[in-house]
Design a protein around this motif. Structure first.
Motif, PDB file in Angstrom:
ATOM      1  N   PRO A 189      37.659  35.866  98.765  1.00 12.72           N
ATOM      2  CA  PRO A 189      38.388  34.620  98.236  1.00 12.72           C
ATOM      3  C   PRO A 189      39.241  34.109  98.293  1.00 12.72           C
ATOM      4  CG  PRO A 189      38.374  36.426  96.183  1.00 12.72           C
ATOM      5  CD  PRO A 189      37.231  37.016  97.350  1.00 12.72           C
ATOM      6  N   ASP A 190      39.558  32.968  98.893  1.00 11.19           N
ATOM      7  CA  ASP A 190      41.451  32.934 100.071  1.00 11.19           C
ATOM      8  C   ASP A 190      42.290  33.710  99.928  1.00 11.19           C
ATOM      9  OD1 ASP A 190      38.460  31.355 101.353  1.00 11.19           O
ATOM     10  OD2 ASP A 190      39.349  29.127  99.507  1.00 11.19           O
ATOM     11  N   ASP A 191      43.278  33.576  99.077  1.00 14.52           N
ATOM     12  CA  ASP A 191      43.936  34.316  98.740  1.00 14.52           C
ATOM     13  C   ASP A 191      43.537  36.015  99.066  1.00 14.52           C
ATOM     14  OD1 ASP A 191      42.021  34.758  96.132  1.00 14.52           O
ATOM     15  OD2 ASP A 191      44.175  35.375  95.243  1.00 14.52           O
ATOM     16  N   MET A 192      42.537  36.803  98.553  1.00 13.89           N
ATOM     17  CA  MET A 192      42.326  37.658  98.834  1.00 13.89           C
ATOM     18  C   MET A 192      42.584  38.300 101.167  1.00 13.89           C
ATOM     19  SD  MET A 192      39.865  39.581  96.719  1.00 13.89           S
ATOM     20  CE  MET A 192      40.221  41.679  97.146  1.00 13.89           C
ATOM     21  N   ARG A 193      42.173  37.579 101.627  1.00 14.23           N
ATOM     22  CA  ARG A 193      41.025  37.281 102.682  1.00 14.23           C
ATOM     23  C   ARG A 193      42.821  36.778 103.282  1.00 14.23           C
ATOM     24  NH1 ARG A 193      37.931  36.429 106.548  1.00 14.23           N
ATOM     25  NH2 ARG A 193      36.466  35.977 105.215  1.00 14.23           N
ATOM     26  N   ALA A 194      43.723  35.868 102.616  1.00 19.76           N
ATOM     27  CA  ALA A 194      45.170  35.550 103.392  1.00 19.76           C
ATOM     28  C   ALA A 194      46.039  37.104 103.967  1.00 19.76           C
ATOM     29  CB  ALA A 194      45.385  34.604 102.625  1.00 19.76           C
ATOM     30  N   ALA A 195      45.763  37.953 102.671  1.00 25.26           N
ATOM     31  CA  ALA A 195      46.544  38.860 101.821  1.00 25.26           C
ATOM     32  C   ALA A 195      46.354  40.272 102.885  1.00 25.26           C
ATOM     33  CB  ALA A 195      46.494  39.528 100.451  1.00 25.26           C
TER      34      ALA A 195
END
Length: 138
Positions: A122-128
């Motif tokens: 998911p985008d939020d996990m990828r960013a983190a």
């Protein structure tokens, strides 16, 4: 940016001679990985329960360099080496008092908890995860 954690090597983690029993190392590593994911805002109960995302290990290459003994305080360093479409590569270095005890290269894959098939981060996990990418030589 490396993630670090400290774990004691307890009596129950060792064989009768007092040397670390290698399966105990893996149990400790799983706990460190759970703490790592919580540190990036994805605690496993939420990730696996609500978001239905699991992160099984698909590759683990371990090199043992020096024995750990009962009473050692293990310092875990976790570096994110690569974030793929659904995979994630880690380099783990476990030391005690500056001495390398063991290291491991690990690949986990984001999977759907219900179908057990790979799924994109998911985008939020990828960013983190990308904030933890190691860009220098380790």
């Amino acid at each position: 940016m490396a993630f670090t954690a400290v774990r004691p090597l307890r009596f129950g983690d060792c064989d009768p001679s007092g040397i670390a029993y290698f399966p105990s190392y893996l149990n400790l590593l799983v706990g460190v990985m759970e703490e790592f994911f919580a540190s990036i805002g994805s605690p496993w109960p939420v990730m696996m329960g609500e978001r239905r995302i699991s992160v099984p290990t698909v590759r683990l290459d371990i090199t043992f360099s020096h024995p750990g003994v009962h009473g050692d305080v293990l310092e875990f360093r976790v570096d994110v080496k690569r974030v793929g479409g659904s995979s994630l590569d880690f380099l783990h270095r476990i030391t005690c008092g500056g001495t390398l005890l063991w290291s491991a290269e690990q690949r986990v894959v984001a999977t759907d908890t219900d179908t057990h098939r790979a799924r994109p981060w998911p985008d939020d996990m990828r960013a983190a995860l990308e904030q933890h990418l190691e860009t220098s030589n380790v």
